[in-house]
Design a protein around this motif. Structure first.
Motif, PDB file in Angstrom:
ATOM      1  N   ALA A 330      97.254  64.104 -47.558  1.00 29.91           N
ATOM      2  CA  ALA A 330      97.445  64.589 -48.011  1.00 29.91           C
ATOM      3  C   ALA A 330      96.480  65.072 -49.314  1.00 29.91           C
ATOM      4  CB  ALA A 330      98.854  64.354 -48.041  1.00 29.91           C
ATOM      5  N   ARG A 331      96.053  63.845 -50.081  1.00 31.73           N
ATOM      6  CA  ARG A 331      95.153  63.788 -51.397  1.00 31.73           C
ATOM      7  C   ARG A 331      93.734  64.986 -51.019  1.00 31.73           C
ATOM      8  NH1 ARG A 331      94.698  61.719 -55.965  1.00 31.73           N
ATOM      9  NH2 ARG A 331      96.076  60.553 -56.267  1.00 31.73           N
ATOM     10  N   LEU A 350     102.588  69.394 -56.182  1.00 28.45           N
ATOM     11  CA  LEU A 350     101.801  68.246 -54.649  1.00 28.45           C
ATOM     12  C   LEU A 350     100.959  67.593 -54.992  1.00 28.45           C
ATOM     13  CD1 LEU A 350     102.292  68.842 -51.147  1.00 28.45           C
ATOM     14  CD2 LEU A 350     100.511  70.143 -51.779  1.00 28.45           C
ATOM     15  N   LEU A 351     100.689  67.291 -55.889  1.00 30.84           N
ATOM     16  CA  LEU A 351      99.105  66.178 -56.246  1.00 30.84           C
ATOM     17  C   LEU A 351      99.826  65.306 -57.552  1.00 30.84           C
ATOM     18  CD1 LEU A 351      96.571  68.539 -57.746  1.00 30.84           C
ATOM     19  CD2 LEU A 351      96.646  66.972 -55.579  1.00 30.84           C
ATOM     20  N   ALA A 352     101.209  65.774 -57.753  1.00 30.95           N
ATOM     21  CA  ALA A 352     102.419  65.466 -58.093  1.00 30.95           C
ATOM     22  C   ALA A 352     102.990  63.971 -57.914  1.00 30.95           C
ATOM     23  CB  ALA A 352     103.021  65.617 -59.656  1.00 30.95           C
ATOM     24  N   LEU A 373     101.587  67.155 -63.539  1.00 29.48           N
ATOM     25  CA  LEU A 373     102.503  67.659 -64.017  1.00 29.48           C
ATOM     26  C   LEU A 373     102.009  68.374 -65.342  1.00 29.48           C
ATOM     27  CD1 LEU A 373     105.795  65.435 -63.992  1.00 29.48           C
ATOM     28  CD2 LEU A 373     105.229  67.813 -62.094  1.00 29.48           C
ATOM     29  N   ARG A 374     101.349  68.209 -66.693  1.00 28.36           N
ATOM     30  CA  ARG A 374     100.910  68.695 -67.031  1.00 28.36           C
ATOM     31  C   ARG A 374      99.897  70.449 -66.935  1.00 28.36           C
ATOM     32  NH1 ARG A 374      98.145  64.681 -70.072  1.00 28.36           N
ATOM     33  NH2 ARG A 374     100.173  64.086 -71.237  1.00 28.36           N
ATOM     34  N   LEU A 424      90.162  71.723 -64.081  1.00 31.02           N
ATOM     35  CA  LEU A 424      90.024  70.393 -64.439  1.00 31.02           C
ATOM     36  C   LEU A 424      90.445  69.457 -63.861  1.00 31.02           C
ATOM     37  CD1 LEU A 424      92.494  71.389 -66.814  1.00 31.02           C
ATOM     38  CD2 LEU A 424      90.395  71.049 -67.666  1.00 31.02           C
ATOM     39  N   PRO A 425      89.711  68.434 -64.008  1.00 31.37           N
ATOM     40  CA  PRO A 425      89.994  67.030 -62.563  1.00 31.37           C
ATOM     41  C   PRO A 425      91.808  66.570 -62.523  1.00 31.37           C
ATOM     42  CG  PRO A 425      88.929  66.354 -64.474  1.00 31.37           C
ATOM     43  CD  PRO A 425      89.129  67.625 -64.996  1.00 31.37           C
ATOM     44  N   ILE A 426      91.541  65.849 -61.524  1.00 32.02           N
ATOM     45  CA  ILE A 426      92.892  65.892 -61.337  1.00 32.02           C
ATOM     46  C   ILE A 426      93.206  63.551 -61.496  1.00 32.02           C
ATOM     47  CG2 ILE A 426      94.133  67.823 -60.417  1.00 32.02           C
ATOM     48  CD1 ILE A 426      93.675  65.743 -57.622  1.00 32.02           C
TER      49      ILE A 426
END
Ligand SMILES: [Zn+2]
Length: 435
Positions: A330-331, A350-352, A373-374, A424-426
């Protein structure tokens, strides 16, 4: 020269005749009662000629006197027609100049002078409409419909009025009457097509569609509205063939195929459209009925396999992998979607979720979740159905935009902001960097 010669001959003949008459011998005696008149033949001839001449003059005068009233009437009619024509011209000029008051006045004068001709009635109607006097225009159009030679013009005006006030039932009746008055008119066909779209009569809209009409949207909508399964399947197939990139057309076709038991063909249709233009609704259809989460992830893989690089494919694979507990996959897919240019809210959410699954209830996990989330708060909105004509967004697809009424303009659109934001990097960045 010829005329001179002619008159010389005439003069010669007259002199010859006079000389002949003058030289006739003998006398004529007439006795009336007790009076006896005796005269020579030349004098008698002269008297007869004079009497004929006087009779001719008297008859001519009598004829002119008898014809006088008719001539006077004709002259008055001519003057009226000239004045009427001049008033018509002035009404036209006033209409062109936007002087509606003058146009109305001159049109009324022209109608008074010329009577109810097609031209004066049309002028009256046009001037009335421009001046906001719909009743005057309606009355003139209704009078026009009674004329066998110009009934079409009347129905045309009344139809336009009915459509302007969105009285679709009345407009449909008028369109039929206009068609009867002038069969095969291109204008009526166009108006009937527009009317069919406005009233949601998709089958008729499709039947009347010209080369530029959005046939895929109309056929897809007609298929949805069709009760007969065979006809619906045919219409849905037509829609998909017209525009294989239109998800609702593919869905209409695939749904009908599924209902008729052709599941494999339905999946092929969905897959082909996904390859051309991925849309979440296609995935929802393809995965419908599969409850096992791993099987869903595999089905998603099959659906997206021919267009893996598309962010929508990546997103689908990421979300199905996450649901199946494959957080690593998923990641990987979510990162790939982001690298492919996706910066939508749904991806960050989804990443959160992935961070929550992976990091759990640890400090690092919570921080990574907060960061995602930000990002979600500042990301592009999720894609949706937007009218290309009026740019209004709609919750679902519509064959015709409910806002502006245009057919085939509601398309699946990315809501990407006008100025692209830097990616932006996650997660995993030092705390505070994104504050
Ligand atoms: Zn619109």
């Amino acid at each position: 020269m010829e005329r001179v010669l002619f008159w010389l001959i005439v003069a010669a003949l007259v002199i010859l005749f006079s000389w002949f008459v003058a030289s006739l011998p003998g006398t004529v005696t007439a006795t009336v009662g007790y009076t006896t008149v005796t005269m020579s033949v030349p004098v008698l001839v002269a008297c007869v000629l004079l009497a004929l001449f006087v009779l001719y003059v008297l008859l001519t005068l009598l004829g002119a006197l008898l014809r006088l009233p008719r001539r006077l009437r004709a002259r008055r009619a001519l003057a009226r027609r000239r004045a009427g024509d001049a008033a018509s011209t002035r009404a036209l000029v006033a209409l062109a100049a936007g002087e509606v008051g003058d146009a109305r006045r001159e049109a009324a004068r022209a109608r008074r002078l010329l009577g109810d001709t097609a031209q004066t009635l049309l002028l009256t109607a046009e001037a009335g409409e421009r001046a906001g006097r719909a009743d005057e225009a309606t009355s003139a159009f209704e009078t026009l419909t009674a004329r066998s030679d110009a009934a079409f013009l009347g129905y045309r005006g009344l139809l336009r009025q009915a459509m302007d006030r969105q009285d679709w039932a009345e407009a449909a009746v008028l369109a039929r009457q206009a068609e009867q008055a002038h069969p095969g008119a291109v204008w009526v066909r166009g108006e009937r097509a527009r009317l069919a779209v406005r009233t949601g009569n998709w089958t008729e809209a499709l039947a009347l569609a010209d080369a530029d009409a959005p046939k895929a949207a109309l056929a897809a909508a007609a298929a949805e509205a069709e009760a007969d399964p065979a006809r619906a399947l045919k219409l849905a197939k037509q829609a998909w063939k017209e525009d294989p990139t239109l998800a609702p057309a593919a869905l209409a076709y695939a749904r009908r195929l599924r209902e008729s038991g052709a599941e494999k063909r339905a999946q092929t249709v969905i897959r082909q459209t996904w390859t051309l233009a991925p849309n979440p609704a296609l995935a929802e259809f393809a995965l419908a009925g599969i409850t096992d989460k791993l099987a869903r992830a595999q089905a998603a893989q099959r659906l997206a396999q021919e267009h893996l690089e598309h962010p929508e494919s990546r997103f689908l694979l990421a979300s199905t992998a996450l649901a199946a507990g494959l957080t690593g996959e998923a990641r990987r897919q979510a990162e790939a979607a982001r690298e492919a240019g996706m910066n939508e809210r749904r991806l960050w959410l989804l990443l959160a979720e992935i961070e929550e699954e992976e990091g759990g209830d640890t400090e690092a996990g919570r921080r990574a979740q907060r960061d995602a989330l930000r990002h979600a708060a500042a990301a592009d909105p999720d894609p949706g159905w937007v009218c290309e004509n009026c740019h209004v967004a709609h919750a679902t697809w519509h064959p015709a935009c409910p806002n502006c009424g245009a057919a085939g303009t509601v398309r699946w659109t990315s809501m990407r902001q006008q100025t692209p934001q830097p990616l932006l990097p996650i997660a995993h960045e030092p705390p505070g960097e994104l504050v």
